[in-house]
Design a protein around this motif. Structure first.
Motif, mmCIF file in Angstrom:
data_model
loop_
_atom_site.group_PDB
_atom_site.id
_atom_site.type_symbol
_atom_site.label_atom_id
_atom_site.label_comp_id
_atom_site.label_asym_id
_atom_site.label_seq_id
_atom_site.Cartn_x
_atom_site.Cartn_y
_atom_site.Cartn_z
ATOM 1 N N ARG A 62 0.843 -1.195 0.000
ATOM 2 C CA ARG A 62 0.000 0.000 0.000
ATOM 3 C C ARG A 62 0.885 1.255 0.000
ATOM 4 N N THR A 118 -3.542 -4.574 -1.698
ATOM 5 C CA THR A 118 -4.767 -4.066 -2.310
ATOM 6 C C THR A 118 -4.642 -2.573 -2.548
ATOM 7 N N GLY A 162 -7.104 -0.616 -2.105
ATOM 8 C CA GLY A 162 -8.003 0.028 -1.157
ATOM 9 C C GLY A 162 -9.195 0.681 -1.844
ATOM 10 N N ALA A 164 -11.187 -2.510 -3.304
ATOM 11 C CA ALA A 164 -10.705 -3.488 -2.335
ATOM 12 C C ALA A 164 -11.692 -4.642 -2.147
ATOM 13 N N SER A 169 -3.587 0.932 7.509
ATOM 14 C CA SER A 169 -3.810 -0.113 6.511
ATOM 15 C C SER A 169 -5.273 -0.170 6.089
ATOM 16 N N HIS A 199 -6.387 2.833 3.881
ATOM 17 C CA HIS A 199 -5.665 3.047 2.624
ATOM 18 C C HIS A 199 -6.625 3.126 1.444
ATOM 19 N N ASP A 200 -6.458 4.138 0.630
ATOM 20 C CA ASP A 200 -7.289 4.291 -0.567
ATOM 21 C C ASP A 200 -6.484 5.021 -1.643
ATOM 22 N N SER A 227 -5.734 -11.268 2.470
ATOM 23 C CA SER A 227 -6.016 -10.328 1.383
ATOM 24 C C SER A 227 -6.359 -11.162 0.164
#
Length: 263
Positions: free
Chosen positions: A99, A121, A123, A127, A185, A188-189, A212
Motif C-alpha cells: 500500500r 490491495t 483500497g 478493495a 492499513s 488506505h485508498d 487479502s
C-alpha cells in the motif's frame, strides 16, 4: 543501523545490504525491516537493498504527535532515499508495504524505477475484504498467534520450518503504534491514483490468501496501466516465504527486465 529524518522530525530507521541498483523493501503492517530477513539475500546478491523500519517499528520513532497513514509512510521512504542520496530506486512492497509502495510510485514517479506489489490491495472502491470468518480466530485469546501463522503459511510448509517466523509483528511496538498501523492499513485508498502510476509494475499474490483475497491482486493489476499479474498457486499471504524460490525468481526476472539505466 542508519536513520533519516522525516519532515515532522521523526527518525526513520533503515539499513542497507548488497550492491547494485537500489531496491527499497517495505514490510507488512506492524512489522519492522526484519520481515525480509529470510529472503533478503535473494535480492542483495544483485541489488543494494534498503530495508526500512516503518514509523512505530524497529528503530524508527513512534511519536505521539505524528500523522499516521500509508501516504505519510511513503514520504518517509523519500526521506530515506534523500538521506542516502539515491535519486531513483526500485520498490518492492508487500501487504501494507505494498500500500505504501503505491503512494511512493503515484506521488513520486520520478523516483521509482520498477514497482513490485505483493499480497496487497489498492483500497477504496476496488478493495476485496477478507471473509470475517477467516479473521475471527485472530480475536480469540490464546489462539491468535497460531491463527495468524495459518493465514500466513500452509501447514505443510510450517511443519518444515519450525520456530519463530519473521512476519508475525514487531514485539517492540507500542499498543498505540499497533492501532495506528491497523488504521493506516484499513483506511488506505489509492484507487483513484493507481491509473496514474507510470512505473513498470509487477503484482504478485498467492491464490490461497485469505488475509487479502487474491482478487485484490487481479484488480490491482487491472487498475495500473501495463501491470503484470503473477499468481502463485496454493500460496497464502506470505507467498514469498512459502514459495520463496518461485516468488524471488519472478521478482528478479522483472527487475532485470527493467533496469534503472533504461529510464
Amino acid at each position: 543501523m542508519l536513520h533519516a529524518t522525516a519532515p515532522d522530525g521523526a527518525r526513520i530507521g533503515f539499513d542497507t545490504a548488497g550492491a547494485g541498483e537500489p531496491l527499497v523493501l517495505l514490510a507488512g503492517q506492524a512489522n519492522s525491516r526484519h520481515w525480509w530477513d529470510w529472503i533478503r539475500a535473494d535480492f542483495s546478491a544483485s541489488y543494494t537493498t534498503i530495508a526500512i523500519d516503518c514509523l512505530g517499528t524497529g528503530t524508527s520513532d513512534s511519536p505521539s504527535h505524528a500523522e499516521w497513514g500509508t501516504r505519510r509512510f511513503a514520504r518517509d521512504v523519500m526521506a530515506v532515499l534523500d538521506e542516502l542520496g539515491v535519486g531513483r530506486a526500485h520498490v518492492y512492497g508487500t501487504s501494507m508495504g505494498g500500500r505504501v509502495a503505491q503512494w511512493v510510485a503515484a506521488d513520486h514517479p520520478d523516483r521509482v524505477g520498477a514497482l513490485v506489489l505483493g499480497c496487497t490491495t489498492g483500497g477504496g472502491a476496488g478493495a476485496v475484504p477478507a471473509d470475517p470468518d477467516a479473521l475471527r480466530p485472530l480475536s480469540v485469546a490464546g489462539t491468535a498467534g497460531e491463527a495468524l501463522i495459518a493465514l500466513m503459511v500452509g501447514p505443510q510448509w510450517r511443519w518444515g520450518h519450525p520456530g519463530p517466523l519473521p512476519v508475525l509483528g514487531d514485539d517492540g511496538m507500542t499498543e498505540r503504534a499497533r492501532r495506528e498501523h491497523r488504521r493506516a492499513s484499513a483506511r488506505h485508498d489509492a484507487w483513484d491514483a493507481l491509473p496514474g502510476i507510470v512505473a513498470p509494475t509487477l503484482v504478485l499474490h498467492g491464490t490461497d490468501d485469505e488475509l487479502s483475497p487474491a482478487e485484490n491482486g487481479s484488480r490491482l493489476a487491472a487498475r495500473i496501466p501495463g501491470a503484470q499479474l503473477y499468481l502463485i498457486e496454493g500460496a497464502r499471504h506470505a507467498y514469498f516465504l512459502e514459495r520463496r524460490e518461485q516468488a524471488s525468481a519472478a521478482v528478479l526476472r522483472f527487475l532485470a527486465a527493467h533496469p534503472l539505466t533504461r529510464f
